[in-house]
Design a protein around this motif. Structure first.
Motif, PDB file in Angstrom:
ATOM      1  N   TYR A   1      46.374  40.454  43.893  1.00 39.46           N
ATOM      2  CA  TYR A   1      47.078  39.181  43.773  1.00 39.46           C
ATOM      3  C   TYR A   1      48.462  39.268  44.396  1.00 39.46           C
ATOM      4  CZ  TYR A   1      49.273  35.121  41.566  1.00 39.46           C
ATOM      5  OH  TYR A   1      49.938  33.948  41.340  1.00 39.46           O
ATOM      6  N   ARG A   2      49.139  40.379  44.166  1.00 39.53           N
ATOM      7  CA  ARG A   2      50.475  40.541  44.751  1.00 39.53           C
ATOM      8  C   ARG A   2      50.391  40.624  46.265  1.00 39.53           C
ATOM      9  NH1 ARG A   2      52.001  43.624  40.055  1.00 39.53           N
ATOM     10  NH2 ARG A   2      51.015  45.481  40.897  1.00 39.53           N
TER      11      ARG A   2
ATOM     12  N   ILE B   1      52.392  34.990  51.653  1.00 42.34           N
ATOM     13  CA  ILE B   1      52.755  33.571  51.684  1.00 42.34           C
ATOM     14  C   ILE B   1      54.245  33.465  51.915  1.00 42.34           C
ATOM     15  CG2 ILE B   1      52.885  31.439  50.356  1.00 42.34           C
ATOM     16  CD1 ILE B   1      50.422  32.368  48.805  1.00 42.34           C
ATOM     17  N   HIS B   2      54.609  32.698  52.930  1.00 41.76           N
ATOM     18  CA  HIS B   2      56.021  32.484  53.219  1.00 41.76           C
ATOM     19  C   HIS B   2      56.295  31.000  53.311  1.00 41.76           C
ATOM     20  CE1 HIS B   2      56.455  36.749  54.036  1.00 41.76           C
ATOM     21  NE2 HIS B   2      55.323  36.685  54.719  1.00 41.76           N
ATOM     22  N   ALA B   3      57.507  30.647  52.973  1.00 35.57           N
ATOM     23  CA  ALA B   3      57.892  29.242  53.108  1.00 35.57           C
ATOM     24  C   ALA B   3      57.921  28.886  54.589  1.00 35.57           C
ATOM     25  CB  ALA B   3      59.246  29.005  52.496  1.00 35.57           C
ATOM     26  N   PRO B   4      57.307  27.809  54.949  1.00 37.50           N
ATOM     27  CA  PRO B   4      57.272  27.420  56.361  1.00 37.50           C
ATOM     28  C   PRO B   4      58.688  27.205  56.884  1.00 37.50           C
ATOM     29  CG  PRO B   4      55.700  26.133  55.092  1.00 37.50           C
ATOM     30  CD  PRO B   4      56.521  26.870  54.110  1.00 37.50           C
TER      31      PRO B   4
ATOM     32  N   GLY C   1      50.514  32.022  55.943  1.00 41.03           N
ATOM     33  CA  GLY C   1      50.255  33.447  55.995  1.00 41.03           C
ATOM     34  C   GLY C   1      49.178  33.973  55.089  1.00 41.03           C
ATOM     35  N   LEU C   2      48.417  33.124  54.390  1.00 43.65           N
ATOM     36  CA  LEU C   2      47.365  33.657  53.546  1.00 43.65           C
ATOM     37  C   LEU C   2      46.291  34.326  54.392  1.00 43.65           C
ATOM     38  CD1 LEU C   2      46.582  31.139  50.681  1.00 43.65           C
ATOM     39  CD2 LEU C   2      47.187  33.540  50.480  1.00 43.65           C
ATOM     40  N   PRO C   3      45.819  35.479  53.896  1.00 45.00           N
ATOM     41  CA  PRO C   3      44.742  36.127  54.649  1.00 45.00           C
ATOM     42  C   PRO C   3      43.464  35.284  54.572  1.00 45.00           C
ATOM     43  CG  PRO C   3      45.099  37.256  52.574  1.00 45.00           C
ATOM     44  CD  PRO C   3      46.167  36.227  52.694  1.00 45.00           C
ATOM     45  N   GLU C   4      42.573  35.637  55.433  1.00 42.96           N
ATOM     46  CA  GLU C   4      41.335  34.863  55.494  1.00 42.96           C
ATOM     47  C   GLU C   4      40.589  34.907  54.160  1.00 42.96           C
ATOM     48  OE1 GLU C   4      39.182  35.676  58.969  1.00 42.96           O
ATOM     49  OE2 GLU C   4      37.337  34.750  58.229  1.00 42.96           O
ATOM     50  N   GLU C   5      40.589  36.060  53.568  1.00 40.16           N
ATOM     51  CA  GLU C   5      39.967  36.172  52.264  1.00 40.16           C
ATOM     52  C   GLU C   5      41.050  36.422  51.228  1.00 40.16           C
ATOM     53  OE1 GLU C   5      35.700  38.119  53.658  1.00 40.16           O
ATOM     54  OE2 GLU C   5      37.045  39.168  52.278  1.00 40.16           O
ATOM     55  N   HIS C   6      41.086  35.542  50.307  1.00 37.28           N
ATOM     56  CA  HIS C   6      42.101  35.662  49.253  1.00 37.28           C
ATOM     57  C   HIS C   6      41.478  35.279  47.923  1.00 37.28           C
ATOM     58  CE1 HIS C   6      42.450  31.912  51.561  1.00 37.28           C
ATOM     59  NE2 HIS C   6      42.353  31.329  50.380  1.00 37.28           N
TER      60      HIS C   6
ATOM     61  N   GLU D   1      42.815  32.654  44.963  1.00 43.23           N
ATOM     62  CA  GLU D   1      41.957  31.497  44.691  1.00 43.23           C
ATOM     63  C   GLU D   1      41.585  31.443  43.228  1.00 43.23           C
ATOM     64  OE1 GLU D   1      39.333  31.162  48.654  1.00 43.23           O
ATOM     65  OE2 GLU D   1      38.377  30.387  46.828  1.00 43.23           O
ATOM     66  N   ALA D   2      41.203  32.607  42.677  1.00 45.23           N
ATOM     67  CA  ALA D   2      40.800  32.627  41.275  1.00 45.23           C
ATOM     68  C   ALA D   2      41.962  32.238  40.367  1.00 45.23           C
ATOM     69  CB  ALA D   2      40.273  34.021  40.918  1.00 45.23           C
ATOM     70  N   VAL D   3      43.128  32.729  40.681  1.00 43.24           N
ATOM     71  CA  VAL D   3      44.303  32.370  39.868  1.00 43.24           C
ATOM     72  C   VAL D   3      44.551  30.877  39.944  1.00 43.24           C
ATOM     73  CG1 VAL D   3      46.789  32.657  39.644  1.00 43.24           C
ATOM     74  CG2 VAL D   3      45.351  34.660  40.036  1.00 43.24           C
ATOM     75  N   GLN D   4      44.370  30.296  41.107  1.00 49.09           N
ATOM     76  CA  GLN D   4      44.600  28.862  41.260  1.00 49.09           C
ATOM     77  C   GLN D   4      43.640  28.011  40.442  1.00 49.09           C
ATOM     78  OE1 GLN D   4      47.598  29.599  42.491  1.00 49.09           O
ATOM     79  NE2 GLN D   4      47.471  27.633  43.506  1.00 49.09           N
ATOM     80  N   LYS D   5      42.533  28.640  40.033  1.00 56.43           N
ATOM     81  CA  LYS D   5      41.563  27.905  39.237  1.00 56.43           C
ATOM     82  C   LYS D   5      41.911  27.922  37.746  1.00 56.43           C
ATOM     83  CE  LYS D   5      37.676  28.622  42.378  1.00 56.43           C
ATOM     84  NZ  LYS D   5      36.342  29.243  42.563  1.00 56.43           N
TER      85      LYS D   5
END
Lengths: 232, 163
Positions: A20-21, A27-30, B99-104, B108-112
Motif C-alpha cells: 500500500y505504501r 501518487i503525486h499531485a499533478p 503515477g499509479l502503477p498499472e497494477e495497484h 484499490e482494495a483500500v479505496q473500497k
C-alpha cells in the motif's frame, strides 16, 4: 505467517501494508493542480489584503502582548490602590485616635471651670490641699478675704442670702453694701460662726471663687493644726 | 519559520502537496473532488499561516483540515448514494502525472473500504502516524481507532483474497 507471492492472491499483513505504501508513494499531485492552487492562494492573499483593515494596536499580533501589559498594569493599580487604602485607614485611625483623645481631653476641660456643677465638697478639699495663698499666722497679706468671729451666731431669718453647705460647713452667702461678697460661715459640729468678707470690693471674683476661698480660710482659721501641711 | 509570507506559502505547498493530494484522493475516491479538496485546503492555509509555529505544526494542520473538509463532502456523497469508485483507468491513464502503477490492487482494495476505515489505514500505514495521533486528528478515542484498524485489516484481507 508464511510469506506468499502476491500474485497467488494471499499476502501477509505486513506485506499488504508495505504494498500500500509503495503504491501510494507513486501518487503525486499533478503539476497543473499545484500551479492552480498557488494561483488561488495568491488571489486569496490579495483579497484579504484589500478587505482587511490596516494593522492597528488591536491586530492579532499585538493582541497578546497588549493584553499581557494591560493585565500587568491593572494588577499594579490594584495592588497600589489596596496599599493606599490601607495606609489611609491606618493614618485615619491614628488621626481619629488623637482626635478622640483630644476631644476627650477637650470634653474634660470644660468641666473643670464649671464650679457650679462640680461637687462643692471636692472643690473645697482641693482648696485646702492647694490653697491659692499660704496663710501665715498674723499676716493677711495676699489674702483677699477677711474673717472674723461672730459673737452672735447669725440666723438665716435675719438676713437675706443663699445657703450653701460645703463639707459640713454652712455658708450664708450675700453681698454687702459695696456689692462685695460676704458670707456667714458656721461649722455644724462646733457651731462656731465667722463672718468672711472680701477685703476690697473685687468685682471680678466670682461667687464660686469666693466660696472656695471662704471655705479654705474658714477651715484654716478654725482648724489650723489639721490644715497644716496640706498646703503645697 | 520563514519570515516572508509568499515564500512560506509556496514552500509549504511544495513540501506537502503530495501528502495532501494522496490523502484527498484516498478520501474522495475521484480525481475531480480530490482536486477541489486539495485547492480548498491550501486556500484556507492563507488565513492561518501566521498561527503555525513549526513545520510539524503545518503538517498536522494540513492533515486535520484535509480530513475535516473531506468529512463535509461525505455528507453530500453518502446521502446521494453515489457509487464511490471510479474506473482505475481514469486514475492511472489521465496523463496528469498521478503515477499509479498499472497494477495497484492494495490501493484499490483500500479505496473500497468505508471512508473512516480508509482514513485510519492511510494515516497509520502511509503517514506512519501513531494510534494516539490518529485519534487526535480524527477526534476519536484511541480504542475506536484501534477497533477501526482491526476491522479495516480484516476487510482488506478479505478483499485481497477475493481479488
Amino acid at each position: 505467517m508464511q510469506e506468499r507471492d502476491p500474485k497467488e492472491g494471499s499476502v501477509t499483513e505486513r506485506d499488504m501494508m508495505e504494498r500500500y505504501r509503495q503504491e501510494g508513494a507513486q501518487i503525486h499531485a499533478p503539476a497543473g493542480l499545484v500551479c492552480a492552487a498557488k494561483e488561488a492562494m495568491r488571489e486569496e492573499q490579495k483579497r484579504q489584503k484589500e478587505t482587511a483593515p490596516e494593522p492597528t494596536l488591536y491586530a492579532r499580533r499585538y493582541r497578546r502582548p497588549l493584553m499581557a501589559a494591560a493585565a500587568a498594569v491593572l494588577c499594579l493599580l490594584l495592588v497600589g490602590g489596596i496599599g493606599v487604602i490601607g495606609s489611609r485607614r491606618q493614618t485615619g485611625m491614628q488621626g481619629a485616635g488623637t482626635q478622640e483623645t483630644g476631644n476627650a481631653a477637650g470634653e474634660l476641660r470644660p468641666l473643670e471651670p464649671m464650679l457650679g456643677d462640680a461637687s462643692l465638697d471636692e472643690k473645697a478639699q482641693e482648696a485646702l490641699e492647694h490653697p491659692l495663698t499660704k496663710p501665715e499666722e498674723g499676716k493677711e497679706e495676699g489674702q483677699p478675704l477677711s474673717i472674723e468671729k461672730e459673737s452672735v451666731p447669725f440666723r438665716e431669718a435675719d438676713t437675706e442670702g443663699e445657703a450653701v453647705t460645703v463639707s459640713g460647713v454652712d455658708f450664708w452667702i450675700l453681698t454687702g453694701e459695696d456689692g462685695a461678697w460676704m458670707a456667714h460661715a458656721r461649722e455644724k459640729e462646733s457651731q462656731e460662726s465667722y463672718l468672711i468678707r472680701v477685703r476690697q470690693a473685687d468685682q471680678t471674683m466670682s461667687r464660686e471663687e469666693f466660696l472656695e476661698r471662704a471655705y479654705e480660710l474658714f477651715m484654716r482659721t478654725l482648724h489650723p493644726d489639721e490644715t497644716e501641711g496640706t498646703a503645697p | 519559520m520563514p519570515k516572508e509570507e509568499r515564500i512560506t506559502l509556496e514552500e509549504t505547498i511544495d513540501r506537502y502537496a503530495d501528502m495532501v493530494y494522496r490523502l484527498a484522493l484516498s478520501q474522495m475516491k475521484n480525481t475531480a473532488d480530490a482536486d477541489d479538496l486539495f485547492q480548498e485546503v491550501f486556500v484556507r492555509l492563507v488565513s492561518h499561516i501566521r498561527d503555525l509555529e513549526s513545520w510539524e505544526h503545518v503538517k498536522a494542520w494540513l492533515l486535520r483540515v484535509t480530513i475535516n473538509c473531506a468529512k463535509k463532502h461525505y455528507g453530500q456523497y453518502w446521502s446521494r448514494n453515489v457509487d464511490c469508485m471510479e474506473a482505475p483507468e481514469r486514475i492511472a491513464g489521465e496523463g496528469d502525472g498521478y503515477g499509479l502503477p498499472e497494477e495497484h490492487p492494495v490501493w484499490e482494495a483500500v479505496q473500497k473500504l468505508p471512508p473512516k476505515y480508509r482514513l485510519v489505514i492511510h494515516l497509520y500505514y502511509f503517514e506512519e502516524k501513531t494510534v494516539a495521533e490518529i485519534a487526535g486528528l480524527t477526534g476519536q478515542k484511541q480504542a475506536t481507532v484501534k477497533s477501526q484498524m482491526h476491522r479495516a485489516r480484516e476487510m482488506l484481507k478479505a478483499l485481497l483474497q477475493e481479488s
